[in-house]
Enzyme design. Structure first.
Site, PDB file in Angstrom:
ATOM      1  CG  ASP A 144      -6.986  -3.095  -1.112  1.00 35.34           C
ATOM      2  OD1 ASP A 144      -5.887  -3.645  -0.972  1.00 35.34           O
ATOM      3  OD2 ASP A 144      -8.074  -3.657  -0.848  1.00 35.34           O
ATOM      4  CD  GLU A 178      -4.688  -8.905   0.838  1.00 31.68           C
ATOM      5  OE1 GLU A 178      -4.937  -8.612   2.018  1.00 31.68           O
ATOM      6  OE2 GLU A 178      -5.439  -8.573  -0.109  1.00 31.68           O
ATOM      7  CD  GLU A 179      -7.757  -7.503  -2.159  1.00 36.92           C
ATOM      8  OE1 GLU A 179      -8.523  -7.984  -1.307  1.00 36.92           O
ATOM      9  OE2 GLU A 179      -7.356  -6.314  -2.133  1.00 36.92           O
ATOM     10  CG  HIS A 294     -12.195  -4.794  -1.699  1.00 33.72           C
ATOM     11  ND1 HIS A 294     -12.360  -5.938  -0.960  1.00 33.72           N
ATOM     12  CD2 HIS A 294     -10.857  -4.538  -1.663  1.00 33.72           C
ATOM     13  CE1 HIS A 294     -11.174  -6.346  -0.504  1.00 33.72           C
ATOM     14  NE2 HIS A 294     -10.261  -5.512  -0.915  1.00 33.72           N
ATOM     15  CG  ASP A 309       4.870  13.343   0.991  1.00 33.71           C
ATOM     16  OD1 ASP A 309       5.883  12.668   0.691  1.00 33.71           O
ATOM     17  OD2 ASP A 309       4.910  14.567   1.215  1.00 33.71           O
TER      18      ASP A 309
END
Ligand code: TRP
Ligand code: ZN
Ligand code: CA
Length: 447
Positions: A144, A178-179, A294, A309
């Site tokens: 993330d 974004e967080e 997180h 992948d």
């Protein structure tokens, strides 16, 4: 010139009666069974390349190192974020992208979005792929969202390696903060005028696409964008589910709120994988898709290679497929031809000569060239149509009572942009008046 100089309808009727219907049928039958064209020349390479997993993972290693060297994170307002932006920007600049840093302020600190434009394509059809590049302060943010950031970077680099010349204009974006509440992407969308927003054909978001206990979730927003991903997964025999772990929890929601069609992929955050999901996808039931969500353990060890992948390849597939537009690739001269003779019976049934088109992507061009070579002693008798694979007929030449010249040797331009390129096309020829005959010598489609 024709051997005749005048037309006498009664002679035509007599000739027809003498010829009889049976002969017409026997001439037409073998013509319809004419062999198909010789193998087509190599098709232009419009399929997406495989995105090397090793390259995507190399970017993740770099992001991990930048976090490690900068206090263990890549969060907004921290040195690790700026270092991440610089790493990605350098790769894109070297690959020929036009890059822009868009600064903004959030929580008293400066952040940046990185926008990369691939030169070319229709400026009124913008296809954008994006990912947030910032992490939380508690860890390096490799799943993330190093995962989405690295996958779109490698897709952008593949566009450059392949020298892709898409119909649409391609743009890639890496979002800051974004967080902190989707801040960077909101700044970007707010900076677009209504006119600029209307130019987006779609925005594709990739936030967490390599979760260690992965699910395969597709955003359920725009149906066309969703279908491209679902079809790719279906073609690999992998089932997908609709993303439900939090609508509006990533950057696509800013685009969606601005009326831009959105799509994307997700492999799951803190929600628990069910038994049914573990059965179809493998992994561990009763455990979170990402137990390190997180947290400080969201490191390069927190990645499922297979998921990363697959999703990287799916992203490239979507960019290639959607970027090609409805499929009117630039003229490339690829030719499909049938040189087998097909007799055209005098005042008889229509005959057809097939040409099979393979290896094309999307639709036929708006300026499809149809080369026709029909030998005939009074060409005004002939009606000539191009028949698309779905049966739609395009009139190339009408009947003419006054055109007594020999042969139809001509190139016609057909707007075939509403037709799927691949399939069996036919040249259909009918002789509508008695006395003169001929044959289709050859014909071809030039893309
Ligand atoms: N964007 C979230 C974050 O970074 C993660 C997340 C939760 C998410 N649910 C989602 C991303 C659904 C995409 C779709 O914290
Ligand atoms: Zn995220
Ligand atoms: Ca005739």
């Amino acid at each position: 010139m024709s051997s005749r100089t005048a037309r006498r309808p009664w002679i035509r009727r007599l000739a027809t009666a003498l010829a009889g219907g049976g002969l017409l049928v026997s001439l037409a039958a073998p013509a319809l069974a004419a062999p198909s064209a010789p193998p087509a020349p190599p098709a232009p390479t419009l399929a997406a390349p495989d995105i090397p997993l090793a390259n995507v993972k190399a970017h993740l290693s770099q992001l991990q190192s930048l976090a490690t060297a900068n206090g263990g994170n890549r969060a907004h307002g921290r040195a690790g974020y700026r270092a991440s932006i610089d790493y990605i920007k350098a790769k894109l600049d070297a690959a020929g992208y036009t890059t822009t840093l868009q600064p903004f302020t959030s929580n008293g600190a400066t952040g940046w979005n990185l926008i990369a434009d691939w030169p070319g394509g229709d400026p009124n059809q913008v296809l954008m792929a994006g990912a947030h590049l910032d992490s939380v302060t508690s860890g390096p943010g490799i799943n993330d969202n190093g995962s989405g950031s690295a996958a779109i970077l490698e897709t952008a680099l593949a566009v450059s390696r392949e020298g892709l010349n898409p119909e649409q204009h391609l743009r890639f974006g890496w979002w800051g903060a974004e967080e902190l509440g989707l801040v960077g992407s909101r700044n970007y969308v707010n900076s677009l005028s209504t006119t600029e927003r209307a130019k987006f054909s779609g925005y594709l978001n990739f936030d967490m696409i390599g979760s260690p206990n992965p699910g395969y979730f597709v955003y359920d927003d725009d149906t066309q964008l969703e279908k491209v991903f679902k079809d790719w997964y279906a073609s690999k025999g992998i089932s997908t589910e609709i993303e439900t772990e939090g609508d509006g929890r990533s950057d696509h929601s800013n685009f969606k709120n601005a009326g831009i069609p959105v799509g994307g992929l997700f492999t799951g955050a803190s929600r628990t994988k069910t038994t049914a999901q573990a059965q179809k996808w493998g992994g561990t039931a009763g455990q979170a898709f990402d137990r390190c969500y997180h947290s400080s353990c969201d490191t390069t060890s927190n990645i499922n290679d297979t998921a990363l992948d697959r999703n990287s390849d799916a992203i490239a597939h979507a960019v290639w497929t959607l970027g090609a537009g409805t499929g009117t690739p630039p003229p490339d001269g690829t030719t499909f031809e049938n040189t087998a003779d097909v007799a055209v019976p005098d005042r008889g049934a229509a005959v057809e000569s097939p040409v099979t088109v393979t290896g094309r992507t999307g639709n036929a061009p708006a300026n499809l060239q149809v080369g026709v070579d029909i030998k005939h002693t009074w060409r005004g008798d002939l009606v000539v149509d191009l028949v698309a694979p779905d049966g739609t007929a395009y009139r190339l030449k009408s009947y003419s009572s006054s055109d007594s010249a020999d042969n139809v040797i001509a190139t016609y331009t057909v707007d075939a942009s509403s037709e799927t390129a691949n399939g069996t096309w036919k040249l259909r020829v009918q002789d509508q008046v008695a006395n003169d005959t001929g044959y289709i010598d050859s014909w071809k489609l030039v893309f």
